[in-house]
Design a protein around this motif. Structure first.
Motif, PDB file in Angstrom:
ATOM      1  N   LEU A  87     142.246  66.689  46.415  1.00 26.14           N
ATOM      2  CA  LEU A  87     142.286  67.366  45.258  1.00 26.14           C
ATOM      3  C   LEU A  87     142.472  67.014  44.058  1.00 26.14           C
ATOM      4  O   LEU A  87     143.706  66.467  44.008  1.00 26.14           O
ATOM      5  N   ALA A  88     141.638  67.106  43.100  1.00 29.90           N
ATOM      6  CA  ALA A  88     141.931  66.610  41.731  1.00 29.90           C
ATOM      7  C   ALA A  88     142.460  67.851  40.833  1.00 29.90           C
ATOM      8  O   ALA A  88     141.767  69.012  41.101  1.00 29.90           O
ATOM      9  N   ILE A  89     143.464  67.663  39.961  1.00 33.15           N
ATOM     10  CA  ILE A  89     143.767  68.868  38.968  1.00 33.15           C
ATOM     11  C   ILE A  89     143.511  68.248  37.787  1.00 33.15           C
ATOM     12  O   ILE A  89     143.820  67.346  37.149  1.00 33.15           O
ATOM     13  N   ILE A  90     142.982  69.396  36.758  1.00 30.63           N
ATOM     14  CA  ILE A  90     142.139  69.023  35.787  1.00 30.63           C
ATOM     15  C   ILE A  90     142.876  69.715  34.630  1.00 30.63           C
ATOM     16  O   ILE A  90     143.241  70.998  34.914  1.00 30.63           O
ATOM     17  N   TYR A  91     143.141  69.132  33.501  1.00 33.80           N
ATOM     18  CA  TYR A  91     144.067  69.743  32.507  1.00 33.80           C
ATOM     19  C   TYR A  91     143.590  68.940  31.083  1.00 33.80           C
ATOM     20  O   TYR A  91     143.641  68.058  31.109  1.00 33.80           O
ATOM     21  N   GLN A  92     142.850  69.995  30.360  1.00 33.15           N
ATOM     22  CA  GLN A  92     142.169  69.479  28.937  1.00 33.15           C
ATOM     23  C   GLN A  92     141.508  68.236  29.268  1.00 33.15           C
ATOM     24  O   GLN A  92     141.639  67.315  28.737  1.00 33.15           O
ATOM     25  N   GLY A  93     140.444  68.467  30.112  1.00 28.61           N
ATOM     26  CA  GLY A  93     139.418  67.279  30.355  1.00 28.61           C
ATOM     27  C   GLY A  93     139.884  66.194  30.966  1.00 28.61           C
ATOM     28  O   GLY A  93     139.020  65.097  31.010  1.00 28.61           O
ATOM     29  N   GLN A  94     141.125  66.170  31.479  1.00 28.43           N
ATOM     30  CA  GLN A  94     141.643  65.138  32.067  1.00 28.43           C
ATOM     31  C   GLN A  94     142.053  65.327  33.677  1.00 28.43           C
ATOM     32  O   GLN A  94     142.450  66.373  33.794  1.00 28.43           O
ATOM     33  N   PHE A  95     141.865  64.203  34.454  1.00 30.96           N
ATOM     34  CA  PHE A  95     142.453  64.460  35.953  1.00 30.96           C
ATOM     35  C   PHE A  95     144.045  64.086  35.707  1.00 30.96           C
ATOM     36  O   PHE A  95     144.400  63.227  35.176  1.00 30.96           O
ATOM     37  N   MET A  96     144.923  65.025  35.812  1.00 31.91           N
ATOM     38  CA  MET A  96     146.226  64.757  35.859  1.00 31.91           C
ATOM     39  C   MET A  96     146.697  64.010  37.132  1.00 31.91           C
ATOM     40  O   MET A  96     147.498  63.062  36.989  1.00 31.91           O
ATOM     41  N   ASP A  97     146.163  64.091  38.088  1.00 28.46           N
ATOM     42  CA  ASP A  97     146.280  63.521  39.492  1.00 28.46           C
ATOM     43  C   ASP A  97     145.046  63.827  40.565  1.00 28.46           C
ATOM     44  O   ASP A  97     144.597  64.928  40.462  1.00 28.46           O
ATOM     45  N   ILE A  98     145.192  62.993  41.565  1.00 29.53           N
ATOM     46  CA  ILE A  98     144.250  63.302  42.630  1.00 29.53           C
ATOM     47  C   ILE A  98     145.127  63.328  43.864  1.00 29.53           C
ATOM     48  O   ILE A  98     145.824  62.299  44.203  1.00 29.53           O
ATOM     49  N   ILE A  99     145.325  64.413  44.383  1.00 25.60           N
ATOM     50  CA  ILE A  99     146.368  64.628  45.510  1.00 25.60           C
ATOM     51  C   ILE A  99     146.011  64.949  47.034  1.00 25.60           C
ATOM     52  O   ILE A  99     144.825  65.474  47.005  1.00 25.60           O
ATOM     53  N   ASP A 100     146.920  65.096  47.938  1.00 29.94           N
ATOM     54  CA  ASP A 100     146.594  65.642  49.099  1.00 29.94           C
ATOM     55  C   ASP A 100     146.668  67.279  48.725  1.00 29.94           C
ATOM     56  O   ASP A 100     147.517  67.792  47.973  1.00 29.94           O
ATOM     57  N   PRO A 101     145.756  68.260  49.525  1.00 23.20           N
ATOM     58  CA  PRO A 101     145.468  69.407  49.082  1.00 23.20           C
ATOM     59  C   PRO A 101     146.976  70.192  49.598  1.00 23.20           C
ATOM     60  O   PRO A 101     147.182  71.172  49.157  1.00 23.20           O
ATOM     61  N   SER A 102     147.645  69.547  50.506  1.00 17.40           N
ATOM     62  CA  SER A 102     148.765  70.477  51.123  1.00 17.40           C
ATOM     63  C   SER A 102     150.139  70.001  50.248  1.00 17.40           C
ATOM     64  O   SER A 102     151.151  70.346  50.528  1.00 17.40           O
ATOM     65  N   THR A 103     149.792  69.253  49.028  1.00 20.21           N
ATOM     66  CA  THR A 103     150.976  69.162  48.013  1.00 20.21           C
ATOM     67  C   THR A 103     151.707  70.313  47.755  1.00 20.21           C
ATOM     68  O   THR A 103     150.991  71.543  47.595  1.00 20.21           O
ATOM     69  N   ASP A 104     152.949  70.321  47.601  1.00 21.03           N
ATOM     70  CA  ASP A 104     153.796  71.679  47.213  1.00 21.03           C
ATOM     71  C   ASP A 104     153.176  72.472  45.835  1.00 21.03           C
ATOM     72  O   ASP A 104     152.675  71.747  45.132  1.00 21.03           O
ATOM     73  N   LEU A 105     153.031  73.674  46.119  1.00 25.03           N
ATOM     74  CA  LEU A 105     152.432  74.435  45.137  1.00 25.03           C
ATOM     75  C   LEU A 105     153.003  74.322  43.860  1.00 25.03           C
ATOM     76  O   LEU A 105     152.499  74.575  42.662  1.00 25.03           O
TER      77      LEU A 105
END
Length: 497
Positions: free
Chosen positions: A463-481
């Motif tokens: 799972l990648a988290i996108i913010y303002q056109g950038q990937f903040m991180d690519i993480i395991d989907p089970s990461t804490d909410l």
């Protein structure tokens, strides 16, 4: 103030009856949910109330007086305003211009005076928005606020909302519910259509269940849970356990490297065969641009895109569709996924209309198209339709199944699924997800983009988290909410996966 009564409403499309003898009362000063599966007749009924359709039979009463609603203007004149699931805005105009568009007034626009009037509504309901911004430059969540302001500015006392939270973040949903409560506390009324049963239980005073175009029951919201509501809508509903099998594919299907275009800033990732790579984030942070550049709709300013070892960075969308085994489920099924005026069969062959058996010597082969249409209706459980019907008359769930059937037809090796379950009921959502998981098991690489955080976590392998056109991180989907929430706000506190 508006109290609404529907008496024996019937609406047919050809031989298909979308609304079958519906009688219903909506009390003033309440939030009244209309629930049902895709195709149950909810949107058709609301289109009748908002003046887009006229009933074949039946009567509508407002405050005990029979009314004739034959256009959106006559609906507004009766104090009824509808905010559609698919917004009706002019992208090139400003927020202010969209709000006042179509309203009656003097020869001179008096924009400053209108801006003051609208700003009072904004302040009254807490709908913060820049009136000077162009609609094409604001997020989908902000566009929804524009739609709300449009109907409030026109004096709506009964607000019809069709899947209103489908494009909102959790924080925006909370604020939106406060707006609705404020609206109702002032003596107004809301009709709320949603497939998110938890939201219905949290928000609504009364609930009506529709099934196959008929009213099953109307009752107060008391001691309910999602399971009870689902059973009323569908019958004996049992939640499907979506399990992802461990697969052994190793081939890299798509590589994106240092991609820069419009809102995107040096985006890089790879997706292997049999992997679902999810992207989560608040709408408007570059998701649309990423899909557009991969599909050849826009060209990158920097970086490259490779399908296996082929650089496709400057390919056209036509070349990509014709030469690559790729399936594309677009964000908006009505504007970019389907041709609404065409029937099911013709929409199914949009990517193959020039090929045998659907085309011979430049002539479309009706028999082959009809055969495909009937097979798809049966195989994909497209409910309550006849073959030769324009897809614009179908429910959202049925429309999405047609897109899915077309895009999965040739076992694509890459699938781009953007908001694939937006606005769909429980059963249709699970069906779409099951089909995508089956494609994954066959070795498809899937780019899965959704603003529904729980959904994208459940479906993704990474799972990648996108913010303002950038990937903040690519993480395991089970990461804490909580950590995911911080990443969605642009705050990074995790190690890269």
């Amino acid at each position: 103030m508006v109290e609404l009564q529907l008496k024996h409403i019937i609406k047919r499309f050809g031989s298909f009856t979308a609304n079958d003898n519906i009688s219903l009362t909506i009390n003033q000063g309440t939030i009244h949910a209309i629930l049902g599966e895709n195709g149950a007749g909810k949107t058709t009924l609301m289109n009748i109330l908002s003046g887009l359709y006229r009933p074949d039979e039946g009567e509508i009463y407002i405050n005990n007086k029979m009314v004739n609603i034959n256009s959106p203007k006559s609906a507004i004149d009766q104090g009824i305003g509808m905010i559609h699931q698919h917004f009706m805005l002019v992208p090139q105009l400003s927020v202010l211009e969209n709000i006042i568009l179509g309203t009656q007034g003097e020869y001179r626009l008096k924009l400053k005076q209108k801006q003051i009037e609208i700003q009072k509504l904004i302040d009254n309901y807490g709908l913060e928005i820049d009136l000077d911004a162009k609609v094409e430059n604001i997020s989908v969540g902000m566009q929804q606020r524009v739609e709300i302001l449009k109907v409030l500015y026109r004096g709506a006392k009964l607000l019809i909302l069709d899947e209103p939270t489908a494009v909102l973040t959790p924080g925006e949903i909370d604020n939106f519910f406060k707006v609705l409560q404020e609206f109702v506390e002032q003596g107004n009324t809301v009709i709320f259509i949603s497939h998110k049963l938890e939201e219905v239980i949290k928000l609504c005073n009364f609930i009506t269940i529709l099934r196959k175009g008929k009213v099953v029951n109307t009752f107060k919201n008391k001691n309910l849970n999602p399971q009870k509501l689902a059973n009323m809508m569908i019958g004996n509903y049992q939640e499907i356990n979506l399990t992802k099998k461990t697969l052994s594919f190793t081939e890299t299907i798509v590589t994106v490297n240092n991609l820069v275009v419009d809102k995107l800033k040096k985006i890089s990732f790879q997706i292997q065969a049999g992997e679902i790579f999810g992207i989560a984030g608040v709408d408007g942070n570059g998701q649309k641009e990423l899909v557009s550049v991969i599909m050849g709709l826009i060209k990158p300013k920097q970086g490259y895109i490779k399908y296996k070892n082929i650089d496709i960075s400057n390919w056209t969308v036509e070349t990509i569709i014709k030469q690559l085994p790729i399936g594309y489920i677009p964000e908006d099924r009505k504007t970019t996924g389907l041709v609404l005026a065409l029937n099911i069969g013709k929409n199914l062959i949009l990517k193959q209309y020039y090929s045998y058996p659907f085309n011979r010597w430049g002539i479309l082969q009706k028999k082959a198209i009809n055969t495909l249409e009937n097979e798809t209706i049966n195989h994909f459980d497209i409910r309550g339709v006849q073959g030769n019907i324009a897809v614009g008359q179908l429910s959202g769930g049925n429309q999405q199944k047609i897109i899915l059937a077309r895009e999965l037809a040739n076992n694509p090796q890459l699938i781009i699924a953007m908001q694939p379950t937006r606005g769909l009921d429980i059963a249709a959502t699970e069906y779409i997800q099951q089909q995508l998981l089956k494609a994954r098991e066959k070795g498809a690489a899937i780019l899965y983009i959704s603003t529904e955080l729980e959904e994208v976590r459940k479906m993704s392998d990474r799972l990648a988290i996108i913010y303002q056109g950038q990937f903040m991180d690519i993480i395991d989907p089970s990461t804490d909410l909580e950590i995911i929430g911080l990443l969605m706000m642009g705050i990074k506190k995790t190690k890269k996966m």
